[in-house]
Design a protein around this motif. Structure first.
Motif, PDB file in Angstrom:
ATOM      1  N   TYR A  74       0.832  -1.208   0.000  1.00  0.00           N
ATOM      2  CA  TYR A  74       0.000   0.000   0.000  1.00  0.00           C
ATOM      3  C   TYR A  74       0.869   1.262   0.000  1.00  0.00           C
ATOM      4  O   TYR A  74       0.614   2.199  -0.757  1.00  0.00           O
ATOM      5  N   TYR A  78       1.053   4.198  -2.811  1.00  0.00           N
ATOM      6  CA  TYR A  78       0.830   5.601  -2.467  1.00  0.00           C
ATOM      7  C   TYR A  78       1.950   6.475  -3.045  1.00  0.00           C
ATOM      8  O   TYR A  78       1.693   7.525  -3.649  1.00  0.00           O
ATOM      9  N   GLN A 129      -6.117   0.515  -6.959  1.00  0.00           N
ATOM     10  CA  GLN A 129      -5.385  -0.467  -6.167  1.00  0.00           C
ATOM     11  C   GLN A 129      -5.232  -0.010  -4.721  1.00  0.00           C
ATOM     12  O   GLN A 129      -5.343  -0.808  -3.792  1.00  0.00           O
ATOM     13  N   MET A 130      -4.995   1.296  -4.529  1.00  0.00           N
ATOM     14  CA  MET A 130      -4.870   1.828  -3.170  1.00  0.00           C
ATOM     15  C   MET A 130      -6.181   1.680  -2.412  1.00  0.00           C
ATOM     16  O   MET A 130      -6.190   1.324  -1.238  1.00  0.00           O
ATOM     17  N   MET A 133      -6.571  -1.768  -1.089  1.00  0.00           N
ATOM     18  CA  MET A 133      -5.709  -2.003   0.074  1.00  0.00           C
ATOM     19  C   MET A 133      -6.253  -1.263   1.296  1.00  0.00           C
ATOM     20  O   MET A 133      -6.216  -1.789   2.411  1.00  0.00           O
ATOM     21  N   LEU A 134      -6.745  -0.056   1.100  1.00  0.00           N
ATOM     22  CA  LEU A 134      -7.311   0.702   2.213  1.00  0.00           C
ATOM     23  C   LEU A 134      -8.500  -0.034   2.817  1.00  0.00           C
ATOM     24  O   LEU A 134      -8.658  -0.072   4.043  1.00  0.00           O
TER      25      LEU A 134
END
Length: 172
Positions: A74, A78, A129-130, A133-134
């Motif tokens: 992650y 970022y 994608q972030m 993951m979040l």
């Protein structure tokens, strides 16, 4: 394997939806972690973000030792997203298609065909994608609303007793 991903037992307990017949008794139960050091492979920006995000996750009581690799992914996503954003600021969201750079219009001017910047496309993909993951860490408003984190800091003795009673009743 198709279908929904199974919900971890600790999240079922936290949400209050755990049923003994639907609990995986052999599920690994990692211990909560103190803030781990950032992996050496992380870029500088990812390492900086690591420090801030692990602090938040530790305070919420959601960080375990097993989460280190997913969190590193992650943080690197970022950092790449920030880098793509900086390039979009420099070059813009729409650029001239380089395939037409050597062609001329009928008036003799260089031909420009607008296309989306590859950095903009990368930024969109990275943000998707972030977000995934979040959600895994309960760091979006909707995913956070479904979680009651166990911070090991009961408000009072009655809440502590209720928590222990519920966990004993659910067999977890």
């Amino acid at each position: 394997m198709k279908g929904r991903k199974p919900i971890p037992t600790n999240l079922k307990v936290i949400r209050g939806t755990a049923q003994p017949c639907r609990v995986n008794s052999q599920e690994p139960r990692p211990e909560k972690a103190k803030r781990p050091l950032a992996p050496r492979a992380l870029s500088d920006l990812a390492r900086k973000h690591w420090r801030s995000i692990t602090k938040e996750l530790e305070e919420c009581g959601v960080l375990t030792n097993m989460d280190q690799d997913a969190l590193a992914v992650y943080c690197e996503l970022y950092a790449q997203w920030v880098e793509a954003g900086e390039m979009i600021k420099k070059k813009g969201m729409v650029i001239a298609d380089p395939r037409y750079a050597d062609r001329k219009t009928s008036e003799g001017r260089p031909m420009t065909v607008p296309v989306l910047s590859p950095y903009f496309k990368a930024s969109l993909k990275l943000s998707e994608q972030m977000k995934q993951m979040l959600c895994e860490f309960g760091m979006t408003p909707s995913s956070r609303s479904r979680i009651r984190a166990d911070t090991d800091k009961p408000q009072d003795e009655f809440e502590d007793w209720q928590k222990r009673r519920r966990m004993a009743r659910e067999g977890v």
